[in-house]
Enzyme design. Sequence first.
Site, PDB file in Angstrom:
ATOM      1  NE  ARG A   1      -3.652  -2.454   0.169  1.00 15.63           N
ATOM      2  CZ  ARG A   1      -3.336  -3.637  -0.358  1.00 15.63           C
ATOM      3  NH1 ARG A   1      -2.219  -3.792  -1.052  1.00 15.63           N
ATOM      4  NH2 ARG A   1      -4.135  -4.670  -0.211  1.00 15.63           N
TER       5      ARG A   1
ATOM      6  CD  GLU B   1      -5.550   0.342   2.876  1.00 14.20           C
ATOM      7  OE1 GLU B   1      -5.840   0.755   1.735  1.00 14.20           O
ATOM      8  OE2 GLU B   1      -5.647  -0.844   3.214  1.00 14.20           O
TER       9      GLU B   1
ATOM     10  CB  SER C   1      -9.276  -1.796   3.428  1.00 13.12           C
ATOM     11  OG  SER C   1      -9.850  -2.989   2.930  1.00 13.12           O
TER      12      SER C   1
END
Length: 330
Positions: A162, A326, A230
């Site tokens: 990520r 995130e 998410s």
Amino acid sequence: MIINDQDLRTLNTLQLPAQAEAFARFSSVSELLSLLDRAAANGLPLRVLGGGSNILLANNVPGLVLQSAMTGVQVLSRTAEYCRVAVDAGMNWHEWVEQSIAYGHGLENLALIPGTVGAAPVQNIGAYGVEVADCLEAVYGLQLSTRQWRWFSAAECRFAYRDSVFKHELAGDFIITKVVFRLARRFRPQLNYGPLAQLQPATPQGLIDAVCAIRRSKLPDPALIPNAGSFFKNPLVSAELAQQLTAQYPALPRYPQADGRSKLAAGWLIEQAGWKGRWLGPVRMHDQQALVLTTNGNASYADVAALRDAVVASVQQQFGVLLEPEPQVF
């Protein structure tokens, strides 16, 4: 055309309230360059908005917010093994995944992830054993501080879990206009994720359909329930801490990594800390997937931040693990 005081509520999937001082979509490189000139002439700082699915709007946004409306697809070359395809940054990611199987394979597991093609490398999006870095050859775009067009190879993108160079020294200084994918001509499906193993024999469209069905069964549709997918990264912890936690919590999902660390399931940690389905004001962690933060459509950034901080504190207190969000503050 530049729009002043653009409402951004419908342009971010958490539906957080904010306004851009100025906003414009560009449909060509010449339009982009013209907008950059106008912003410079008026002293407006620049921000780039993709699909709005991985951002947090904390305040009104000063300057000019740009969004690509370029959606072209161009085959660059074909060999017996691979097809190289350049895709404009403004194309919807899921639409590209569905189209990609006409050229080659490798992106099927990434179906139904919200956002745009241009945003995919920034976050190095991933799902069900596949990351966009696995099929990405290069990223092309314009560096704002130098006004130079730049081409980044996959290695130069510095992809990690990520993460990418576009979230660090190039953050806010680079407009991705095109992404080049290297797709395998032969279909070799990645079926390691439990439910996907039942796809025997698998077909490209069948795999896409299965991934979509899994995501729809677990994840809320942002068009119906505001969310940013998410919300926390799956944390990477030392082997020692993973062993300690497994001894205390035998059901803890853990995934050993090549560097010796273990990746833990953030959703499991959040659920065990008691936040699955629990509201805090107008926001909660989803009752089907504790990793997803949702709102009732009337939340502010302060509401989201309050739940984010409460979840982080609870998980750290119970497990000694620090969760990292995130979504990026825009």
